[in-house]
Design a protein around this motif. Structure first.
Motif, PDB file in Angstrom:
ATOM      1  N   SER A  86       0.827  -1.215   0.000  1.00 19.34           N
ATOM      2  CA  SER A  86       0.000   0.000   0.000  1.00 19.34           C
ATOM      3  C   SER A  86       0.858   1.260   0.000  1.00 19.34           C
ATOM      4  O   SER A  86       0.507   2.258  -0.630  1.00 19.34           O
ATOM      5  N   VAL A  87       2.011   1.223   0.689  1.00 20.13           N
ATOM      6  CA  VAL A  87       2.907   2.384   0.702  1.00 20.13           C
ATOM      7  C   VAL A  87       3.460   2.644  -0.691  1.00 20.13           C
ATOM      8  O   VAL A  87       3.505   3.789  -1.172  1.00 20.13           O
ATOM      9  N   GLU A  88       3.885   1.574  -1.381  1.00 20.40           N
ATOM     10  CA  GLU A  88       4.416   1.723  -2.733  1.00 20.40           C
ATOM     11  C   GLU A  88       3.341   2.216  -3.693  1.00 20.40           C
ATOM     12  O   GLU A  88       3.590   3.074  -4.545  1.00 20.40           O
ATOM     13  N   LEU A  89       2.121   1.705  -3.549  1.00 15.11           N
ATOM     14  CA  LEU A  89       1.043   2.117  -4.441  1.00 15.11           C
ATOM     15  C   LEU A  89       0.643   3.560  -4.189  1.00 15.11           C
ATOM     16  O   LEU A  89       0.295   4.296  -5.119  1.00 15.11           O
ATOM     17  N   CYS A  90       0.698   3.982  -2.921  1.00 13.04           N
ATOM     18  CA  CYS A  90       0.391   5.379  -2.587  1.00 13.04           C
ATOM     19  C   CYS A  90       1.429   6.322  -3.198  1.00 13.04           C
ATOM     20  O   CYS A  90       1.094   7.409  -3.680  1.00 13.04           O
ATOM     21  N   LYS A  91       2.688   5.923  -3.192  1.00 13.94           N
ATOM     22  CA  LYS A  91       3.731   6.755  -3.773  1.00 13.94           C
ATOM     23  C   LYS A  91       3.542   6.900  -5.274  1.00 13.94           C
ATOM     24  O   LYS A  91       3.652   8.000  -5.828  1.00 13.94           O
ATOM     25  N   SER A  92       3.236   5.800  -5.945  1.00  8.41           N
ATOM     26  CA  SER A  92       3.051   5.855  -7.395  1.00  8.41           C
ATOM     27  C   SER A  92       1.783   6.585  -7.783  1.00  8.41           C
ATOM     28  O   SER A  92       1.679   7.164  -8.864  1.00  8.41           O
ATOM     29  N   ASP A  93       0.795   6.590  -6.867  1.00  8.42           N
ATOM     30  CA  ASP A  93      -0.490   7.227  -7.156  1.00  8.42           C
ATOM     31  C   ASP A  93      -0.560   8.645  -6.586  1.00  8.42           C
ATOM     32  O   ASP A  93      -1.574   9.324  -6.725  1.00  8.42           O
ATOM     33  N   SER A  94       0.486   9.057  -5.897  1.00  9.22           N
ATOM     34  CA  SER A  94       0.571  10.396  -5.300  1.00  9.22           C
ATOM     35  C   SER A  94      -0.606  10.701  -4.376  1.00  9.22           C
ATOM     36  O   SER A  94      -1.180  11.791  -4.395  1.00  9.22           O
ATOM     37  N   CYS A  95      -0.982   9.730  -3.579  1.00  7.99           N
ATOM     38  CA  CYS A  95      -2.075   9.947  -2.622  1.00  7.99           C
ATOM     39  C   CYS A  95      -1.505   9.972  -1.213  1.00  7.99           C
ATOM     40  O   CYS A  95      -0.442   9.403  -0.932  1.00  7.99           O
ATOM     41  N   ASN A  96      -2.217  10.629  -0.335  1.00  8.98           N
ATOM     42  CA  ASN A  96      -1.779  10.758   1.050  1.00  8.98           C
ATOM     43  C   ASN A  96      -2.157   9.503   1.823  1.00  8.98           C
ATOM     44  O   ASN A  96      -3.331   9.156   1.927  1.00  8.98           O
ATOM     45  N   SER A  97      -1.164   8.807   2.336  1.00 12.53           N
ATOM     46  CA  SER A  97      -1.409   7.548   3.038  1.00 12.53           C
ATOM     47  C   SER A  97      -1.766   7.813   4.497  1.00 12.53           C
ATOM     48  O   SER A  97      -0.916   8.226   5.286  1.00 12.53           O
ATOM     49  N   GLU A  98      -3.032   7.622   4.836  1.00 13.84           N
ATOM     50  CA  GLU A  98      -3.503   7.738   6.218  1.00 13.84           C
ATOM     51  C   GLU A  98      -4.085   6.398   6.645  1.00 13.84           C
ATOM     52  O   GLU A  98      -5.256   6.277   6.965  1.00 13.84           O
ATOM     53  N   ILE A  99      -3.239   5.383   6.622  1.00 10.28           N
ATOM     54  CA  ILE A  99      -3.669   4.025   6.929  1.00 10.28           C
ATOM     55  C   ILE A  99      -2.876   3.521   8.125  1.00 10.28           C
ATOM     56  O   ILE A  99      -1.651   3.588   8.146  1.00 10.28           O
ATOM     57  N   GLN A 100      -3.584   3.011   9.112  1.00 10.72           N
ATOM     58  CA  GLN A 100      -2.957   2.426  10.295  1.00 10.72           C
ATOM     59  C   GLN A 100      -3.331   0.954  10.366  1.00 10.72           C
ATOM     60  O   GLN A 100      -4.457   0.574  10.047  1.00 10.72           O
ATOM     61  N   TYR A 101      -2.392   0.122  10.793  1.00  9.31           N
ATOM     62  CA  TYR A 101      -2.598  -1.318  10.817  1.00  9.31           C
ATOM     63  C   TYR A 101      -2.538  -1.845  12.246  1.00  9.31           C
ATOM     64  O   TYR A 101      -1.639  -1.488  13.015  1.00  9.31           O
ATOM     65  N   ALA A 102      -3.503  -2.696  12.582  1.00 11.34           N
ATOM     66  CA  ALA A 102      -3.454  -3.390  13.867  1.00 11.34           C
ATOM     67  C   ALA A 102      -2.432  -4.520  13.790  1.00 11.34           C
ATOM     68  O   ALA A 102      -2.016  -4.924  12.698  1.00 11.34           O
TER      69      ALA A 102
END
Length: 507
Positions: free
Chosen positions: A144-160
């Protein structure tokens, strides 16, 4: 065999057992995994050698998601290895090692679905999952981090994260201790449920540590800022619509929740069926307030604190001016509970993921300890908060018997709002048509089910009074009126020679 060793984590399990020198180990399998039990036992025996005895447990005394300490005690096991889905309820006497398995997950498809939710929602996302998918969270996070970088979106995802895979027993819900190992030492490592960084989770779903509010539920742990609330997050569940998901959805019923179906590889936003369950639970709470005789169903003999909550329920019921009976019957069903018709409601003491017993087919409703607190405590109102884990209800304080408070509530017997503490007068004409219709419908339904059903004659305040009011009393032979035709008279006397049995003269 390589698949068995990988899927059931044979090397890691053997390392755990060797490090603690366990020589008698119980392997607990749910029904769906029993087909692999023999292969798993053989693989473990090869790893451990001949010094360790392994015993396979199948038909559990209560729920397969809980560690079956009752079954393990029959073979004097020193440890239980639990396979498959688990509720992660703390054990009372035995240490446990958990193998959750690795259910297949399409990382790329799940990642795309997760980013779609991120674009559509104006809330940050908290990713939760069934424990069988916990192994894939690191890979999902990286993708998801790599996809967010390529898509230029702000990653606001937290994982349990999964809380632990090892558990030491607790003799009380409020005091944890290290469990003595067979070699006389004590063990406590980073994976143990009672290690320093995890012990605070045992007694509460939420604890504040510094500037972080930490949560623990169903074997998962996560933290959010103390300035935030869970309602600020969109909960993204990975897994099936099962008891673990229901536990999350009902506990955080004010949050927006979506579920990623790992089998269909698609997102489901409909959780209305769980909200219907919540509304029905509120109905059962209101109905339980009218009960006079309550049965306490013991649904576990292993979850830490179950004796404490049973005693607390007894005190609560006594303080409310009602009578209680404690019943131990394994897994309850309608036929078993029908043997106790004097009980107007049952309180089911069980683990969080099996607490919601569907009682639609039962003669009396079945409620949870949390619902019992709402129903039998004076002045308590439901604020929307919902708890399934009874450990969060345990308190050292006893309710005061005969405590008074002014409370108007809806009575399903009276058919309207009543004052609990107002003296009852003789104006029975105030009973509304709603109450009369309800009583008539229930009486007709019972009569149609069995024409020989025992009729209840008058009000009773105890099981003894109820028994005396029965038209037929069963094995005692004392009855009022003729015995129903459907009753078959059994043999009399001793098994060595019944009174109506012909003896064999040749013997």
């Amino acid at each position: 065999m390589d698949g068995i060793e990988s899927r059931y984590e044979i090397p890691r399990t053997a390392e755990f057992l060797r490090a603690r020198a366990y020589t008698r180990v119980a392997l607990q399998f749910p029904d769906e995994l029993l087909k692999d039990a023999a292969a798993v036992a053989r693989a473990l025996r090869r790893e451990l050698g001949g010094g360790t005895k392994l015993y396979v447990m199948a038909d559990t005394a209560y729920n397969s998601c809980c560690v079956d300490e009752v079954g393990a005690s029959h073979i004097d096991a020193q440890c239980v290895v639990h396979y498959g889905h688990s509720c992660m309820s703390p054990t009372s006497n035995l240490p446990a090692f958990f193998v959750f398995g690795k259910a297949p997950l399409d990382i790329s498809a799940c990642c795309r679905s997760l980013l779609d939710c991120l674009r559509e929602s104006n809330k940050p996302i908290l990713v939760l999952c069934g424990l069988e998918y916990a192994y894939a969270l690191d890979d999902l996070k990286g993708a998801s981090v790599e996809l967010c970088k390529s898509d230029s979106c702000n990653s606001e995802i937290q994982y349990a994260e999964d809380l632990c895979s090892e558990m030491n027993p607790s003799t009380s819900p409020t005091a944890e201790k290290q469990f003595p190992q067979p070699n006389g030492s004590t063990h406590n490592d980073d994976l143990s449920l009672h290690s320093d960084d995890v012990t605070t989770f045992v007694n509460s779903c939420c604890n504040v540590e510094g500037n972080t509010r930490k949560y623990n539920l169903g074997g998962l742990t996560w933290g959010i800022s103390i300035n935030e609330k869970m309602e600020d997050y969109l909960l993204y569940w990975i897994g099936q619509d099962n008891s673990a998901f229901a536990n999350i959805a009902l506990t955080f019923n004010k949050c927006d929740i979506v579920r990623y179906d790992t089998i269909a590889n698609q997102l489901s936003r409909d959780v209305s069926h769980l909200m219907k369950i919540l509304r029905r639970r509120y109905y059962l709470v209101e109905k339980a307030k009218d009960a006079n005789i309550i049965g306490i169903l013991v649904g576990t003999l292993g979850v830490a604190g179950y004796l404490n909550i049973i005693e607390q329920m007894k005190d609560l019921i006594k303080a409310a001016g009602k009578k209680s009976y404690t019943l131990v019957m394994g897994r309850p069903n309608s036929a078993k509970l029908a043997n106790f018709p004097e009980c107007e409601v049952f309180v089911y003491v069980s683990c969080a993921q099996t607490a919601l017993l569907d009682s639609k087919e039962f003669l009396a409703p079945v409620i949870t300890p949390f619902e019992a607190v709402l129903a039998f405590s004076r002045g308590r109102e439901w604020t929307g908060e919902y708890l399934l884990d009874f450990k969060e209800l345990i308190t050292s304080e006893k309710p005061e018997v005969g405590s008074k408070s002014e409370e108007a509530r809806f009575s399903f017997i009276k058919g309207g709002y009543v004052e609990d503490d107002c003296p009852q007068d003789d104006e029975e004409n105030s009973v509304t048509s709603l109450a009369l219709a309800d009583v008539t419908e229930k009486a007709l339904s019972i009569r149609n089910q069995n024409n020989d059903a025992i009729l209840y004659q008058g009000g009773a305040n105890s099981a003894i009074e109820y028994l005396k009011a029965r038209s037929y009393r069963g094995l005692t032979g004392e009855y009022q009126g003729p015995v129903p035709d459907s009753v078959l008279i059994g043999r009399a006397g001793r098994a060595a020679g019944y009174s109506n049995e012909k003896t064999n003269s040749s013997q």
